[in-house]
Scaffold this motif. Sequence first.
Motif, PDB file in Angstrom:
ATOM      1  N   TYR A  55       0.840  -1.201   0.000  1.00 11.48           N
ATOM      2  CA  TYR A  55       0.000   0.000   0.000  1.00 11.48           C
ATOM      3  C   TYR A  55       0.878   1.255   0.000  1.00 11.48           C
ATOM      4  CZ  TYR A  55      -3.752  -3.231   1.361  1.00 11.48           C
ATOM      5  OH  TYR A  55      -4.660  -4.272   1.403  1.00 11.48           O
ATOM      6  N   THR A  56       1.971   1.212   0.768  1.00 10.80           N
ATOM      7  CA  THR A  56       2.904   2.343   0.778  1.00 10.80           C
ATOM      8  C   THR A  56       3.520   2.538  -0.601  1.00 10.80           C
ATOM      9  OG1 THR A  56       3.450   1.934   3.107  1.00 10.80           O
ATOM     10  CG2 THR A  56       5.003   3.259   1.848  1.00 10.80           C
ATOM     11  N   ALA A  57       3.901   1.420  -1.251  1.00 11.45           N
ATOM     12  CA  ALA A  57       4.517   1.484  -2.580  1.00 11.45           C
ATOM     13  C   ALA A  57       3.574   2.065  -3.619  1.00 11.45           C
ATOM     14  CB  ALA A  57       4.981   0.089  -3.005  1.00 11.45           C
ATOM     15  N   PHE A  58       2.266   1.971  -3.392  1.00  5.27           N
ATOM     16  CA  PHE A  58       1.292   2.510  -4.338  1.00  5.27           C
ATOM     17  C   PHE A  58       0.958   3.970  -4.045  1.00  5.27           C
ATOM     18  CE2 PHE A  58      -3.156   3.437  -5.461  1.00  5.27           C
ATOM     19  CZ  PHE A  58      -3.088   3.269  -6.833  1.00  5.27           C
ATOM     20  N   PHE A  59       0.625   4.283  -2.794  1.00  4.34           N
ATOM     21  CA  PHE A  59       0.115   5.611  -2.473  1.00  4.34           C
ATOM     22  C   PHE A  59       1.209   6.675  -2.348  1.00  4.34           C
ATOM     23  CE2 PHE A  59      -3.514   3.019  -0.996  1.00  4.34           C
ATOM     24  CZ  PHE A  59      -4.533   3.674  -1.664  1.00  4.34           C
ATOM     25  N   SER A  60       2.393   6.305  -1.872  1.00  6.75           N
ATOM     26  CA  SER A  60       3.419   7.334  -1.668  1.00  6.75           C
ATOM     27  C   SER A  60       3.922   7.931  -2.988  1.00  6.75           C
ATOM     28  CB  SER A  60       4.577   6.775  -0.832  1.00  6.75           C
ATOM     29  OG  SER A  60       5.179   5.660  -1.442  1.00  6.75           O
ATOM     30  N   PRO A  61       4.316   7.124  -3.991  1.00  9.44           N
ATOM     31  CA  PRO A  61       4.771   7.754  -5.242  1.00  9.44           C
ATOM     32  C   PRO A  61       3.641   8.437  -6.004  1.00  9.44           C
ATOM     33  CG  PRO A  61       4.706   5.367  -5.492  1.00  9.44           C
ATOM     34  CD  PRO A  61       4.460   5.656  -4.050  1.00  9.44           C
ATOM     35  N   LEU A  62       2.415   7.929  -5.857  1.00 10.83           N
ATOM     36  CA  LEU A  62       1.282   8.548  -6.543  1.00 10.83           C
ATOM     37  C   LEU A  62       1.064   9.967  -6.023  1.00 10.83           C
ATOM     38  CD1 LEU A  62      -0.920   7.986  -8.653  1.00 10.83           C
ATOM     39  CD2 LEU A  62      -2.416   7.256  -6.772  1.00 10.83           C
ATOM     40  N   THR A  63       1.137  10.137  -4.719  1.00  4.31           N
ATOM     41  CA  THR A  63       0.992  11.469  -4.122  1.00  4.31           C
ATOM     42  C   THR A  63       2.176  12.355  -4.475  1.00  4.31           C
ATOM     43  OG1 THR A  63      -0.168  10.452  -2.249  1.00  4.31           O
ATOM     44  CG2 THR A  63       0.599  12.713  -1.962  1.00  4.31           C
ATOM     45  N   TYR A  64       3.376  11.771  -4.414  1.00  2.47           N
ATOM     46  CA  TYR A  64       4.593  12.540  -4.691  1.00  2.47           C
ATOM     47  C   TYR A  64       4.615  13.051  -6.134  1.00  2.47           C
ATOM     48  CZ  TYR A  64       9.517  13.825  -4.824  1.00  2.47           C
ATOM     49  OH  TYR A  64      10.688  14.522  -4.956  1.00  2.47           O
ATOM     50  N   THR A  65       4.011  12.321  -7.056  1.00  7.25           N
ATOM     51  CA  THR A  65       3.982  12.744  -8.464  1.00  7.25           C
ATOM     52  C   THR A  65       3.365  14.128  -8.614  1.00  7.25           C
ATOM     53  OG1 THR A  65       3.819  10.456  -9.244  1.00  7.25           O
ATOM     54  CG2 THR A  65       3.083  12.168 -10.753  1.00  7.25           C
ATOM     55  N   PHE A  66       2.331  14.416  -7.841  1.00  7.06           N
ATOM     56  CA  PHE A  66       1.632  15.698  -7.941  1.00  7.06           C
ATOM     57  C   PHE A  66       2.375  16.813  -7.205  1.00  7.06           C
ATOM     58  CE2 PHE A  66      -1.620  12.611  -8.855  1.00  7.06           C
ATOM     59  CZ  PHE A  66      -2.414  13.224  -9.809  1.00  7.06           C
ATOM     60  N   LEU A  67       3.079  16.486  -6.140  1.00  2.00           N
ATOM     61  CA  LEU A  67       3.607  17.513  -5.247  1.00  2.00           C
ATOM     62  C   LEU A  67       5.126  17.624  -5.232  1.00  2.00           C
ATOM     63  CD1 LEU A  67       1.255  16.767  -2.206  1.00  2.00           C
ATOM     64  CD2 LEU A  67       0.989  18.565  -3.919  1.00  2.00           C
ATOM     65  N   GLY A  68       5.842  16.584  -5.665  1.00  2.26           N
ATOM     66  CA  GLY A  68       7.300  16.583  -5.568  1.00  2.26           C
ATOM     67  C   GLY A  68       7.968  17.369  -6.682  1.00  2.26           C
ATOM     68  N   THR A  69       9.180  17.855  -6.398  1.00  5.97           N
ATOM     69  CA  THR A  69       9.929  18.630  -7.393  1.00  5.97           C
ATOM     70  C   THR A  69      11.075  17.841  -8.013  1.00  5.97           C
ATOM     71  OG1 THR A  69      11.339  19.561  -5.641  1.00  5.97           O
ATOM     72  CG2 THR A  69       9.391  20.826  -6.273  1.00  5.97           C
ATOM     73  N   SER A  70      11.372  16.667  -7.508  1.00  9.08           N
ATOM     74  CA  SER A  70      12.441  15.852  -8.073  1.00  9.08           C
ATOM     75  C   SER A  70      11.880  14.889  -9.120  1.00  9.08           C
ATOM     76  CB  SER A  70      13.152  15.056  -6.978  1.00  9.08           C
ATOM     77  OG  SER A  70      14.102  14.164  -7.532  1.00  9.08           O
ATOM     78  N   LYS A  71      12.567  14.785 -10.251  1.00  9.31           N
ATOM     79  CA  LYS A  71      12.130  13.887 -11.314  1.00  9.31           C
ATOM     80  C   LYS A  71      12.573  12.449 -11.073  1.00  9.31           C
ATOM     81  CE  LYS A  71      12.661  17.622 -14.701  1.00  9.31           C
ATOM     82  NZ  LYS A  71      13.380  18.057 -15.930  1.00  9.31           N
TER      83      LYS A  71
END
Length: 595
Positions: A55-71
Motif C-alpha cells: 500500500y505504501t509502494a502505491f500511495f506514496s509515489p502517486l501522491t509525490y507525483t503531484f507535489l514533488g519537485t524531483s524527477k
Amino acid sequence: FIFGFLPILTWLPNYSIKEYLPGDLIGGITTAVVRIPQSLAYGLLAGVDPINGMYTAFFSPLTYTFLGTSKHVSCRTFAVISLMLGSALEKYVTAHPFVSATNESVSSISTTMANTGAISPELTAYHLSVITSVTILVGLIQVALGICNLGFVAVFLSDPLVAGFTTGAALFVFTAQVKYCFGINLARQKAPFALVKTYIELFTRIKETNIAEIILSLITVVVLYPVKLLSVKYKKKLHNIPIPIELLVIIVTTVISANVNLNAKYGIDIVGAIPSGLPGPVLPDATMWPSLLSDAFSIAIVGFAITVSVGKLFAKKHNYEISPNQELFALGMSQMTCGLFRGHACAGALARSTVKESSGTKTQFSDVVSCVVILLVLLFIGPLLSPLPKATLSCIIMVNVRGLFRQVLQLPRIWGLCKYDFSVWILTFVAVALLGVDIGLLIGVAGLLLTVVLRVYKPDITVRGGLGDTELYRDIKKFNKAKEVPGVKIIRFPQSPFFGNREALQALAAETISARRKHEATTPCNGGYRLGGSPGGVKFNPAHSFHTVVFDCSGWIFMDTMGMEVMKQICKDFIGAGLQVYLASMQPDIMTRLT
C-alpha cells in the motif's frame, strides 16, 4: 502560488510524449519490478503485514507525483525508516499494552509470538493502528515544517552523520531478520546493547533452529547475492535494467511453498492471507500522538534529510533544481496519504532512485506507470502470495542492506578530507549500534554541533602567497609555488568574525604584533615560527620581515557587534605597532557597518 503548490502543473502541460514517454515507461516498469518484493519485505520490517508495504509502494509515489519537485527520487518504503517505525511500535506497545476483548493484556510483540510465532487479528489491527497513527503524525510534522519554510533543518544532518546513522541502523535491520532465517522467535531487546542481547539469546537458543528454514534462507541468499553483483557488474550491457532476481525468487519460493506445503510439513513461517484490492481509508488515533511525538519527529527529520540529499544529487546531475521546502510538503502529504490508506512512513532511497534514473526516467510520470503495475498486483496477484515464506522476504532485506554496509568504505576518503567529519561518522555509528537508533541519532547530532564549536574555536588560519604572475593567492604550506609578497603578510581568517571566535582573532593579532617587534627572539619551528597562542596557529618565515598585514575577508558573510569591535581594535593595534592593515574582498554591507 498554485504552480509552487502543485509542481505537476509546471511540467505536465509541456510533457513531450515522443521525447519522455518511452523512458518513463521503461523506468516506471523497472522500478515497480524492484519495488514490489522490497515493499513486501519492508512492511514486515515495520511490524505490520507485508501487504501494508505494498500500500505504501502505491500511495506514496502517486501522491509525490503531484507535489514533488524531483524527477528521479523514488519515494516509497525504506529500510531505515521501516526499522524506526518498528522501534516506535515496540516502545508504544510496551508502554500501552494491548487489551483484547477478553481483557487479556499483551505487553509486547514478542510475548504474543513467543510460543506460536503468530499474532492474533486483534493484535495485528492494534499494531497497524499504531503504525498508521505515527505515519500521519510524521506527515503532519513534515507538512508544518514545509509550510513554515524550515527545509534548512536538513543542514543539521550532515552527510557523514547520515551515513554513520544509516550504517548503524543497518545492523539492526540485518539483525531483525535473523529470527526468520533461523526460525527462532527472538524477543525484541531493549536498548542499550540491544544487538548484543539479541545475539546472546540467539546463540543460547541455537538448538531450536528450524533446519528447513535455515536451508531455505541459505539457498535464497546464494541465489540473490551473486545475481545482484552480476546485475551491477554488467549494468551497461543490461541497458541499466537490473535483473529482477528478487521478484523471481518470490515467485519460485511461493510456488514451492504452495505445492510442498512448507508451513504444515516443516513449520516454515509464511505470509498468510493477503487481501485483494485497495484498502478503505482509516482515521488515526490521535490519543496516541503524545506518546509517539518524539519517534515521529526523528522519523520526519531523517526521512526528509535522506530524501532531499538524494533529490539534490540527481538534480545536480541533470541540471534542474528542487525546492527543499516543497519536498518537505510533498513528503509529508505522501506520509499522510499512506497513513490514511493503511500504509506506513516512506522516504526516498538512493539505490532505488538510481535504478529509476539509470533505466531512462525523464519525469515524475514514471511513478504513475509504476503505480499502475503495483495496482494490478494488488487487484489480481496479491492473494496468490499467501504461501510466500517470510524467510524469503528477510533474505531480500539482508541482501539489500549490503549497500548501507558499503558506506564503511567511505571512511578512508573522509579521514583524508576532514577529521571532524570522520569523528562524526564513527561517533554516530557506534552510538546507534550500542545505544539504539533514537539515542544514537541524538548523540550524533550533538557530536556534529560540537565539531562546529571546535571549528569555530580552532579556525584554520593560513598565510597566503601569490602564484607566479597570476592574481591568485593560495596557502603557502599547501602550494610550494606560492610565494609571499615581500614585506606583506596576507592572512586568511576563514570565518566571519563574531563572538564565538573573538579570542582566536585577538590571539592572532597579539602574536602578529609580537612577531613584528621581536623577529630575532622568535621560537624556531621547521625554519619558521608559529603563532602558537592563536587556536589555528600561523607559520611565518622569520627571514621575511613585514610592514603590512592584509586580511583576506572573502569568506566573511556576516559580522556581529562583538566581531566589529574586535576588528576595529585589531586595526588600531596594528597601526599603533607601525603596521599598515588592509581588509581585502570584504562584503560591501559589512564594510559599511564596520566604518
